[in-house]
Design a protein around this motif. Structure first.
Motif, PDB file in Angstrom:
ATOM      1  N   LEU A  72       0.850  -1.178   0.000  1.00  0.00           N
ATOM      2  CA  LEU A  72       0.000   0.000   0.000  1.00  0.00           C
ATOM      3  C   LEU A  72       0.893   1.238   0.000  1.00  0.00           C
ATOM      4  CD1 LEU A  72      -3.104   0.893   0.468  1.00  0.00           C
ATOM      5  CD2 LEU A  72      -2.306   1.434   2.769  1.00  0.00           C
ATOM      6  N   LEU A  73       0.697   2.109  -0.973  1.00  0.00           N
ATOM      7  CA  LEU A  73       1.431   3.365  -1.076  1.00  0.00           C
ATOM      8  C   LEU A  73       0.626   4.441  -0.350  1.00  0.00           C
ATOM      9  CD1 LEU A  73       3.764   5.005  -2.284  1.00  0.00           C
ATOM     10  CD2 LEU A  73       2.510   5.054  -4.450  1.00  0.00           C
ATOM     11  N   PHE A  74       1.256   5.103   0.639  1.00  0.00           N
ATOM     12  CA  PHE A  74       0.517   6.016   1.505  1.00  0.00           C
ATOM     13  C   PHE A  74       1.003   7.450   1.369  1.00  0.00           C
ATOM     14  CE2 PHE A  74      -0.214   8.302   5.476  1.00  0.00           C
ATOM     15  CZ  PHE A  74      -1.596   8.195   5.556  1.00  0.00           C
ATOM     16  N   TYR A  75       0.012   8.396   1.309  1.00  0.00           N
ATOM     17  CA  TYR A  75       0.292   9.821   1.171  1.00  0.00           C
ATOM     18  C   TYR A  75      -0.191  10.580   2.408  1.00  0.00           C
ATOM     19  CZ  TYR A  75       0.150   8.076  -3.617  1.00  0.00           C
ATOM     20  OH  TYR A  75       0.322   7.328  -4.741  1.00  0.00           O
ATOM     21  N   PRO A  76       0.713  11.235   3.129  1.00  0.00           N
ATOM     22  CA  PRO A  76       0.303  12.035   4.294  1.00  0.00           C
ATOM     23  C   PRO A  76      -0.504  13.266   3.894  1.00  0.00           C
ATOM     24  CG  PRO A  76       2.651  11.481   4.368  1.00  0.00           C
ATOM     25  CD  PRO A  76       2.164  11.147   2.988  1.00  0.00           C
ATOM     26  N   GLY A  77      -1.119  13.883   4.909  1.00  0.00           N
ATOM     27  CA  GLY A  77      -1.931  15.066   4.690  1.00  0.00           C
ATOM     28  C   GLY A  77      -1.124  16.350   4.726  1.00  0.00           C
ATOM     29  N   THR A  78      -1.820  17.461   4.841  1.00  0.00           N
ATOM     30  CA  THR A  78      -1.235  18.795   4.739  1.00  0.00           C
ATOM     31  C   THR A  78      -0.033  18.989   5.657  1.00  0.00           C
ATOM     32  OG1 THR A  78      -3.385  19.725   4.155  1.00  0.00           O
ATOM     33  CG2 THR A  78      -1.745  21.260   5.013  1.00  0.00           C
TER      34      THR A  78
END
Length: 297
Positions: A32-38
Motif C-alpha cells: 500500500l502506497l501512503f500519502y500524508p496530509g497537509t
C-alpha cells in the motif's frame, strides 16, 4: 505468515521532484502506497501505518518533495507531489510489487484520487477524508467560504499574488480552521517531528486551481468520519457522487473527526477496512485479518 521487520528508506525521483519512501515490506505480501496530509510526513502517521502493517500489508509512505526528511524547500506545486506519487509507483514496480494500492489522508486523499485518475495500474485507491479541489463546495473547507459564489475572482487574486510572491510562507491557520481540524479527535496522538508549519503561496495556488479528473481507472473505496468538521459529510457525499470508477464504496468511521487516523481505535478500524478492500482487489496479505466496524454506504 508473520510480517517482516524490514524497514528501508529510499530516495526516488530526480531534480526538483526528489522524494523519499519509508518502505516496510511484508514477506509474501503486496504493498500500500501512503500519502500524508497537509504539511505532514509518515512520522505523523505511525499509529495508522503500524495498524496497516499488523493487517499484513506492506507499506511505502511518502516524504514528499519539501516535506518530512526532505529539505523543507518552497519550490514545489501540487503537480510535484503527484509526480512523487507516480515515481513511487514506478519504483515499487521495479522492486517486483505485483499489485499496488494507493491510500492517503486529507490532502493525501486528494492526491490519491489524482493518482487513481492518472495511473492505469493501481489495483485500488483508498482516499480517507478527501474531495475534488474543483467541486463547488470544496471552498467551504477553507476560511474563504464567503467567496463561494465568487470563486473565479478569488482564484484570480491568488494567482496574481503567487506570481509576485511565490515563496511567501502561508501558515496552516491562515487558510484552514484549527478548531475544525481538531474537533472530534479526542485522544488523538501525533508526533510533530519534521512537520512543516507553512506552505509557499505558489503551492496553495496550485492546489486551489487543481482539476483532478473524476474518472478513476481503478476501484475507489472512500473512508470518512461521520463527525469530521472539516471534510464534512456533505462534502464527502458530493465527492462520492462526482466520482466515476469501475467500483466504488463509501465507508463511515464512527468517530475521530478529521484526525481519525491519529486516534488509536479509529486507526485500527480504518486499517482493517483498508486491508479488507485491498484483499478484495487482489492484493496478497501476510497475515489473518479481522473485519472492521462501521457502516458502509
Amino acid at each position: 505468515m508473520a510480517p517482516s521487520s524490514r524497514h528501508m528508506r529510499i530516495t526516488i525521483g530526480s531534480g526538483s521532484a526528489r522524494a523519499v519512501l519509508d518502505y516496510r515490506p511484508v514477506d509474501g505480501a503486496d504493498c500500500l502506497l501512503f500519502y500524508p496530509g497537509t504539511m505532514a510526513c509518515p512520522w505523523q502517521y505511525e499509529i495508522f501505518l503500524e495498524a496497516l502493517h499488523r493487517q499484513g500489508l506492506g507499506t511505502a509512505a511518502l516524504h514528499f518533495t519539501g516535506h518530512g526528511v526532505m529539505p523543507h524547500c518552497t519550490g514545489f506545486t501540487f503537480d510535484t507531489l503527484l509526480q512523487n506519487a507516480l515515481d513511487a509507483e514506478a519504483w515499487l514496480r521495479s522492486q517486483g510489487v505485483r499489485r499496488l494500492a494507493a491510500c492517503g489522508h486529507s490532502q493525501g486523499a486528494i492526491l490519491t484520487l489524482a493518482h487513481a485518475a492518472w495511473s492505469s495500474a493501481l489495483a485500488a485507491a483508498l482516499p480517507i477524508a478527501g474531495c475534488y479541489p474543483q467541486q463547488s463546495d470544496a471552498i467551504l473547507l477553507t476560511r474563504f467560504a464567503r467567496w463561494q459564489a465568487q470563486r473565479p475572482r478569488l482564484q484570480s487574486f491568488i494567482d496574481a499574488a503567487a506570481r509576485r510572491l511565490p515563496r511567501l510562507p502561508v501558515p496552516l491557520w491562515a487558510y484552514l480552521s484549527l478548531p475544525r481540524i481538531l474537533a472530534g479527535g479526542r485522544g488523538f496522538r501525533q508526533r510533530t517531528a519534521r512537520q512543516r508549519w507553512s506552505y509557499p503561496l505558489v503551492f496553495l495556488r496550485s492546489l486551489f486551481a487543481a482539476q483532478v479528473p473524476e474518472q478513476a481507472r481503478c476501484p475507489v473505496h472512500m473512508l470518512a468520519a461521520a463527525n469530521d468538521a472539516l471534510f464534512t459529510p456533505d462534502i464527502i457525499r458530493h465527492a462520492y457522487e462526482l466520482l466515476q470508477a469501475p467500483r466504488k464504496s463509501l465507508f463511515w468511521l464512527p468517530g475521530g473527526g478529521h484526525l481519525m487516523v491519529f486516534v488509536p481505535r479509529m486507526a485500527r478500524i480504518a486499517a482493517r477496512h483498508v486491508a479488507a478492500c485491498c484483499a478484495g482487489a487482489g492484493l496478497r496479505l501476510g497475515s489473518v485479518r479481522a473485519t472492521g466496524q462501521g457502516r458502509k454506504h
